[in-house]
Design a protein around this motif. Structure first.
Motif, PDB file in Angstrom:
ATOM      1  N   ILE A 189      -6.083  18.681   3.891  1.00 22.09           N
ATOM      2  CA  ILE A 189      -5.615  18.780   3.219  1.00 22.09           C
ATOM      3  C   ILE A 189      -4.229  18.195   3.395  1.00 22.09           C
ATOM      4  N   ASN A 190      -3.961  18.177   2.107  1.00 25.40           N
ATOM      5  CA  ASN A 190      -1.907  17.204   2.089  1.00 25.40           C
ATOM      6  C   ASN A 190      -1.572  18.478   1.019  1.00 25.40           C
ATOM      7  N   PHE A 191      -0.496  19.221   1.450  1.00 27.65           N
ATOM      8  CA  PHE A 191       0.291  20.048   0.386  1.00 27.65           C
ATOM      9  C   PHE A 191       1.712  19.833   0.834  1.00 27.65           C
ATOM     10  N   VAL A 192       2.606  19.002   0.479  1.00 24.74           N
ATOM     11  CA  VAL A 192       3.833  18.757  -0.066  1.00 24.74           C
ATOM     12  C   VAL A 192       4.477  19.066  -1.102  1.00 24.74           C
ATOM     13  N   LEU A 193       5.932  19.934  -1.019  1.00 25.81           N
ATOM     14  CA  LEU A 193       6.916  20.392  -2.071  1.00 25.81           C
ATOM     15  C   LEU A 193       8.469  19.305  -1.836  1.00 25.81           C
ATOM     16  N   SER A 194       8.845  19.252  -2.864  1.00 25.07           N
ATOM     17  CA  SER A 194       9.890  18.682  -2.790  1.00 25.07           C
ATOM     18  C   SER A 194      10.787  18.524  -3.626  1.00 25.07           C
ATOM     19  N   VAL A 248      -0.301  12.580  -5.492  1.00 29.69           N
ATOM     20  CA  VAL A 248      -0.218  11.415  -5.071  1.00 29.69           C
ATOM     21  C   VAL A 248      -1.133  11.755  -4.102  1.00 29.69           C
ATOM     22  N   GLU A 289      15.271  15.354  -0.957  1.00 30.02           N
ATOM     23  CA  GLU A 289      15.504  14.338  -1.693  1.00 30.02           C
ATOM     24  C   GLU A 289      16.594  14.210  -1.368  1.00 30.02           C
ATOM     25  N   GLU A 312       8.990  19.276  -7.428  1.00 32.71           N
ATOM     26  CA  GLU A 312       8.068  18.667  -7.287  1.00 32.71           C
ATOM     27  C   GLU A 312       6.946  19.752  -6.247  1.00 32.71           C
ATOM     28  N   PHE A 351       7.423  19.903   3.583  1.00 31.40           N
ATOM     29  CA  PHE A 351       8.746  19.090   2.477  1.00 31.40           C
ATOM     30  C   PHE A 351       9.151  18.565   2.696  1.00 31.40           C
ATOM     31  N   VAL A 364      -2.767  18.567  -2.630  1.00 36.53           N
ATOM     32  CA  VAL A 364      -4.676  18.119  -3.054  1.00 36.53           C
ATOM     33  C   VAL A 364      -5.401  17.761  -1.637  1.00 36.53           C
ATOM     34  N   VAL A 390       1.218  12.640   3.319  1.00 39.83           N
ATOM     35  CA  VAL A 390       1.635  11.497   2.171  1.00 39.83           C
ATOM     36  C   VAL A 390       2.514  12.322   1.898  1.00 39.83           C
ATOM     37  N   ASN A 391       3.219  11.634   1.667  1.00 39.59           N
ATOM     38  CA  ASN A 391       5.397  12.196   1.181  1.00 39.59           C
ATOM     39  C   ASN A 391       4.662  12.091  -0.569  1.00 39.59           C
ATOM     40  N   ILE A 392       5.854  12.718  -1.741  1.00 36.27           N
ATOM     41  CA  ILE A 392       5.635  13.181  -2.514  1.00 36.27           C
ATOM     42  C   ILE A 392       5.645  11.714  -3.241  1.00 36.27           C
ATOM     43  N   ASP A 393       6.254  11.119  -2.472  1.00 42.57           N
ATOM     44  CA  ASP A 393       6.247   9.593  -3.306  1.00 42.57           C
ATOM     45  C   ASP A 393       5.283   8.451  -2.981  1.00 42.57           C
ATOM     46  N   GLY A 394       4.067   8.999  -1.848  1.00 46.39           N
ATOM     47  CA  GLY A 394       2.591   8.047  -1.427  1.00 46.39           C
ATOM     48  C   GLY A 394       3.465   7.400  -0.187  1.00 46.39           C
TER      49      GLY A 394
END
Lengths: 123, 123
Positions: free
Chosen positions: B111-116, A57, B85, A110, B82, A114, B57-61
DNA sequence: TTATTTTAGCAACATTGTTGCAATAATAAA
DNA sequence: TTTATTATTGCAACAATGTTGCTAAAATAA
């Protein structure tokens, strides 16, 4: 899962591209009229399910698809991605694996890393 | 930039929330009829410009907004986020700053770091 | 209090992604 | 090879999300 023209062509596009492709990119790159845009969505879902591609994403919320190169061994997509604001390319930095330490209790399924800015070719 | 009811309320929501909020969240949390959904978009843009909030921006956009806590010093949003779900919460892990080393030539601006996965409260 | 300029609301529109259904195509079975 | 089975496609319709232009309203400066 069946092998179809759309699936073959889309996977080919993604595999051969050295940047990650969005749904819109794929739509534009495919020969006109090869398939409906809904089909592209569905083919991408199938390719994801089969583990042939992975998705990132982007910083603008757009989903980009990339072929799985080093995933023959194991499916880990903990590598960095870079989005260039000039050439609009999104690329996998396969060798950059950020390290971090989470507190206990988090179960990670997941990863989406980016960075956005200007890539080497554009600077 | 002017101080308006919508702006005040929206900033309040974001600041008081211990999770990051999406446009939809904000729309739902605001008193019914307080303002138009377009206004929410515009207020969020202004708050971003003023540096009072940042976005993830989350992992789902989906874009989520968070207040800037440690940004009085400098505006760096290189911390991890984080996304659970189960409870659907998105949170800033302010203290987790992944380390990585980029090849020369990359100029990083965002920078956009996301864990899910599953957060501590849900596991 | 008045003048100025930002902000809000509304309508319209664009984009993106999803779903249901009938027709078609790919594969398995005969 | 032919037929049967089942996945896949195309199309239409829909939902959600975000943007833009314009006028009215509200906030600030004068």
């Amino acid at each position: 899962m069946r092998k179809t023209i759309a699936k073959t062509k889309i996977l080919e596009l993604i595999t051969r591209s050295n940047t990650n492709l969005s749904h819109a990119d794929i739509k534009n790159l495919l020969p006109d009229g090869l398939c409906d845009r809904v089909t592209i969505y569905r083919v991408l879902d199938r390719l994801l399910q089969e583990g042939l591609i992975h998705k990132v994403v982007n910083i603008d919320g757009v989903v980009n698809y990339a072929s799985c190169k080093n995933c023959e061994v194991e499916h880990s997509h903990n590598h960095m991605h870079f989005s260039c604001e000039k050439c609009k390319s999104v690329t996998c930095l396969d060798d950059i694996n950020p390290s971090f330490k989470l507190p206990k209790g988090y179960a990670v399924k997941e990863i989406n890393f980016v960075l956005s800015g200007v890539c080497p070719s554009c600077s």
